[in-house]
Design a protein around this motif. Structure first.
Motif, PDB file in Angstrom:
ATOM      1  N   LEU A   1      -8.616  26.260  16.101  1.00  0.00           N
ATOM      2  CA  LEU A   1      -8.123  25.115  15.349  1.00  0.00           C
ATOM      3  C   LEU A   1      -6.933  24.423  15.997  1.00  0.00           C
ATOM      4  O   LEU A   1      -6.497  23.371  15.538  1.00  0.00           O
ATOM      5  N   ALA A   2      -6.394  24.984  17.095  1.00  0.00           N
ATOM      6  CA  ALA A   2      -5.286  24.310  17.763  1.00  0.00           C
ATOM      7  C   ALA A   2      -5.715  22.937  18.269  1.00  0.00           C
ATOM      8  O   ALA A   2      -4.914  22.006  18.352  1.00  0.00           O
ATOM      9  N   THR A   3      -6.999  22.792  18.593  1.00  0.00           N
ATOM     10  CA  THR A   3      -7.497  21.518  19.117  1.00  0.00           C
ATOM     11  C   THR A   3      -7.647  20.467  18.017  1.00  0.00           C
ATOM     12  O   THR A   3      -7.959  19.319  18.310  1.00  0.00           O
ATOM     13  N   ALA A   4      -7.426  20.844  16.774  1.00  0.00           N
ATOM     14  CA  ALA A   4      -7.518  19.860  15.696  1.00  0.00           C
ATOM     15  C   ALA A   4      -6.369  18.860  15.759  1.00  0.00           C
ATOM     16  O   ALA A   4      -6.496  17.720  15.329  1.00  0.00           O
ATOM     17  N   TYR A   5      -5.251  19.272  16.308  1.00  0.00           N
ATOM     18  CA  TYR A   5      -4.089  18.396  16.398  1.00  0.00           C
ATOM     19  C   TYR A   5      -4.226  17.465  17.596  1.00  0.00           C
ATOM     20  O   TYR A   5      -4.751  17.851  18.641  1.00  0.00           O
ATOM     21  N   GLU A   6      -3.712  16.249  17.448  1.00  0.00           N
ATOM     22  CA  GLU A   6      -3.777  15.276  18.528  1.00  0.00           C
ATOM     23  C   GLU A   6      -2.873  15.711  19.678  1.00  0.00           C
ATOM     24  O   GLU A   6      -1.724  16.087  19.468  1.00  0.00           O
ATOM     25  N   SER A   7      -3.403  15.633  20.897  1.00  0.00           N
ATOM     26  CA  SER A   7      -2.603  15.960  22.066  1.00  0.00           C
ATOM     27  C   SER A   7      -1.559  14.865  22.289  1.00  0.00           C
ATOM     28  O   SER A   7      -1.817  13.676  22.109  1.00  0.00           O
TER      29      SER A   7
ATOM     30  N   ARG B   1     -10.728  13.588  12.573  1.00  0.00           N
ATOM     31  CA  ARG B   1      -9.515  14.394  12.552  1.00  0.00           C
ATOM     32  C   ARG B   1      -8.530  13.848  11.513  1.00  0.00           C
ATOM     33  O   ARG B   1      -8.493  12.655  11.250  1.00  0.00           O
ATOM     34  N   ARG B   2      -7.713  14.756  11.006  1.00  0.00           N
ATOM     35  CA  ARG B   2      -6.571  14.375  10.159  1.00  0.00           C
ATOM     36  C   ARG B   2      -5.338  14.983  10.828  1.00  0.00           C
ATOM     37  O   ARG B   2      -4.897  16.079  10.479  1.00  0.00           O
ATOM     38  N   PRO B   3      -4.786  14.276  11.838  1.00  0.00           N
ATOM     39  CA  PRO B   3      -3.732  14.863  12.685  1.00  0.00           C
ATOM     40  C   PRO B   3      -2.512  15.350  11.922  1.00  0.00           C
ATOM     41  O   PRO B   3      -1.835  16.277  12.355  1.00  0.00           O
TER      42      PRO B   3
ATOM     43  N   GLY C   1      -6.360  19.105   9.921  1.00  0.00           N
ATOM     44  CA  GLY C   1      -7.650  19.303   9.285  1.00  0.00           C
ATOM     45  C   GLY C   1      -8.650  18.221   9.651  1.00  0.00           C
ATOM     46  O   GLY C   1      -8.435  17.423  10.572  1.00  0.00           O
ATOM     47  N   PHE C   2      -9.764  18.200   8.906  1.00  0.00           N
ATOM     48  CA  PHE C   2     -10.854  17.266   9.178  1.00  0.00           C
ATOM     49  C   PHE C   2     -11.361  16.691   7.856  1.00  0.00           C
ATOM     50  O   PHE C   2     -11.208  17.305   6.802  1.00  0.00           O
ATOM     51  N   ARG C   3     -11.999  15.535   7.957  1.00  0.00           N
ATOM     52  CA  ARG C   3     -12.512  14.874   6.761  1.00  0.00           C
ATOM     53  C   ARG C   3     -13.925  14.381   7.020  1.00  0.00           C
ATOM     54  O   ARG C   3     -14.242  13.904   8.117  1.00  0.00           O
ATOM     55  N   LEU C   4     -14.754  14.488   6.000  1.00  0.00           N
ATOM     56  CA  LEU C   4     -16.135  14.034   6.057  1.00  0.00           C
ATOM     57  C   LEU C   4     -16.302  12.823   5.150  1.00  0.00           C
ATOM     58  O   LEU C   4     -15.856  12.822   4.004  1.00  0.00           O
ATOM     59  N   VAL C   5     -16.947  11.792   5.681  1.00  0.00           N
ATOM     60  CA  VAL C   5     -17.284  10.612   4.885  1.00  0.00           C
ATOM     61  C   VAL C   5     -18.767  10.329   5.074  1.00  0.00           C
ATOM     62  O   VAL C   5     -19.244  10.240   6.213  1.00  0.00           O
ATOM     63  N   ARG C   6     -19.490  10.194   3.965  1.00  0.00           N
ATOM     64  CA  ARG C   6     -20.909   9.852   4.036  1.00  0.00           C
ATOM     65  C   ARG C   6     -21.102   8.376   3.736  1.00  0.00           C
ATOM     66  O   ARG C   6     -20.264   7.737   3.096  1.00  0.00           O
ATOM     67  N   ALA C   7     -22.229   7.839   4.170  1.00  0.00           N
ATOM     68  CA  ALA C   7     -22.455   6.396   4.059  1.00  0.00           C
ATOM     69  C   ALA C   7     -22.606   5.945   2.612  1.00  0.00           C
ATOM     70  O   ALA C   7     -22.121   4.870   2.246  1.00  0.00           O
ATOM     71  N   HIS C   8     -23.282   6.741   1.771  1.00  0.00           N
ATOM     72  CA  HIS C   8     -23.648   6.222   0.450  1.00  0.00           C
ATOM     73  C   HIS C   8     -23.171   7.046  -0.728  1.00  0.00           C
ATOM     74  O   HIS C   8     -22.956   6.505  -1.813  1.00  0.00           O
ATOM     75  N   SER C   9     -23.053   8.327  -0.581  1.00  0.00           N
ATOM     76  CA  SER C   9     -22.646   9.130  -1.723  1.00  0.00           C
ATOM     77  C   SER C   9     -22.026  10.427  -1.252  1.00  0.00           C
ATOM     78  O   SER C   9     -22.208  10.839  -0.105  1.00  0.00           O
ATOM     79  N   ALA C  10     -21.283  11.052  -2.137  1.00  0.00           N
ATOM     80  CA  ALA C  10     -20.673  12.328  -1.827  1.00  0.00           C
ATOM     81  C   ALA C  10     -21.597  13.460  -2.254  1.00  0.00           C
ATOM     82  O   ALA C  10     -22.408  13.308  -3.161  1.00  0.00           O
ATOM     83  N   ALA C  11     -21.486  14.568  -1.568  1.00  0.00           N
ATOM     84  CA  ALA C  11     -22.241  15.769  -1.934  1.00  0.00           C
ATOM     85  C   ALA C  11     -21.321  16.958  -1.711  1.00  0.00           C
ATOM     86  O   ALA C  11     -20.597  17.004  -0.715  1.00  0.00           O
ATOM     87  N   ARG C  12     -21.339  17.860  -2.607  1.00  0.00           N
ATOM     88  CA  ARG C  12     -20.395  18.973  -2.525  1.00  0.00           C
ATOM     89  C   ARG C  12     -20.661  19.814  -1.283  1.00  0.00           C
ATOM     90  O   ARG C  12     -21.786  20.241  -1.033  1.00  0.00           O
ATOM     91  N   LEU C  13     -19.591  20.026  -0.530  1.00  0.00           N
ATOM     92  CA  LEU C  13     -19.707  20.844   0.676  1.00  0.00           C
ATOM     93  C   LEU C  13     -19.907  22.306   0.310  1.00  0.00           C
ATOM     94  O   LEU C  13     -19.383  22.800  -0.687  1.00  0.00           O
TER      95      LEU C  13
END
Length: 259
Positions: A111-117, A176-178, A182-194
């Motif tokens: 997860l260290a690579t999640a942060y922006e260099s 990414r969420r620097p 963390g990270f964020r998911l966005v779908r085109a039309h609707s949300a679905a529980r992860l």
């Protein structure tokens, strides 16, 4: 009789954008070949692209984008910037080697690579009236789970990744969420529980906004985000308008699966 197994010729390519001293270009070629040799026989198709724009408004003008294909792993890529071309080459290839070895040995970048260099290329300032969509790319979206797409995004050193969600079939983006790693998911039309995930991945409760290109460009300008994921106003497909480091825009649109 002992048969000697010869490794096939290495496919190493260096692309130069702009004018660079011949010595720097040769240095890049030598270092790229050495990287593939050091990574071993499962490494092939190494690419190094060097860019040094004339714009003097950025403090790290030399940009190196390096990638390598690893058997059993896939493509690994980094894009970093430094003050000089040789520093950018060393930084990008050294980082690439470290990531390639970790992926090969552990199967995960961590997860260290999640942060922006801090060495990520800088955006060149460009007046709003001069900005144009200078690159349009149509892609057949890979079908991935959100976690798979996130791990692929990290391996390719992207800020965002457009994919076809295996859970819902929707055009989707992970990014990414620097600020919090963390990270964020966005779908085109609707949300679905992860479902359960080993990553700090959250889902937007809202679908992507429906925008035409002028509207997406306006949102990109107002928010100063690196990209805007939206659905087009005609077919409802998800697409991404993003900022390029030269100050212009790029557009990624999906194409229909021929099957």
């Amino acid at each position: 009789m002992t048969r000697l197994r010869h490794r096939p010729a290495l496919d190493v390519r260096v692309e130069i954008r702009g004018e660079l001293p011949r010595e720097d270009a040769e240095y890049a070629r030598i270092r790229s070949s050495a990287l593939v040799t050091d990574l071993g026989p499962d490494a092939h198709e190494a690419r190094l692209r060097l860019t040094r724009p004339l714009d003097r408004s950025v403090t790290r003008p030399a940009v190196a984008q390096a990638s390598v294909e690893l058997a059993g792993v896939g493509r690994v890529r980094v894009e970093l910037a430094a003050v000089t071309v040789r520093d950018a080459v060393d930084l990008a290839l050294g980082t690439l080697a470290g990531r390639a070895n970790r992926l090969r040995e552990l199967g995960d970048l961590g997860l260290a690579t999640a942060y922006e260099s801090s060495y990520r290329p800088q955006y060149a300032p460009r007046p709003l009236a001069e900005r144009r969509i200078v690159r349009r790319k149509s892609v057949l979206l890979a079908r991935r789970t959100p976690e798979q797409a996130t791990r692929e995004m990290l391996a390719l050193d992207y800020r965002f990744h457009l994919f076809s969600d295996a859970l819902t079939g929707q055009d989707s983006v992970v990014h990414r969420r620097p600020a919090n790693g963390g990270f964020r998911l966005v779908r085109a039309h609707s949300a679905a529980r992860l479902g359960g995930s080993g990553l700090p991945l959250t889902e937007s409760p809202h679908p992507a906004p429906r925008l035409d290109l002028p509207g997406a460009a306006r949102q990109l300008w107002l928010t100063c985000w690196p990209f805007v994921f939206h659905t087009d106003s005609t077919e409802g497909r998800g697409q991404v308008l993003y900022r390029r480091y030269d100050g212009h825009y790029g557009l990624i649109t999906p194409i229909a699966d021929p099957r």
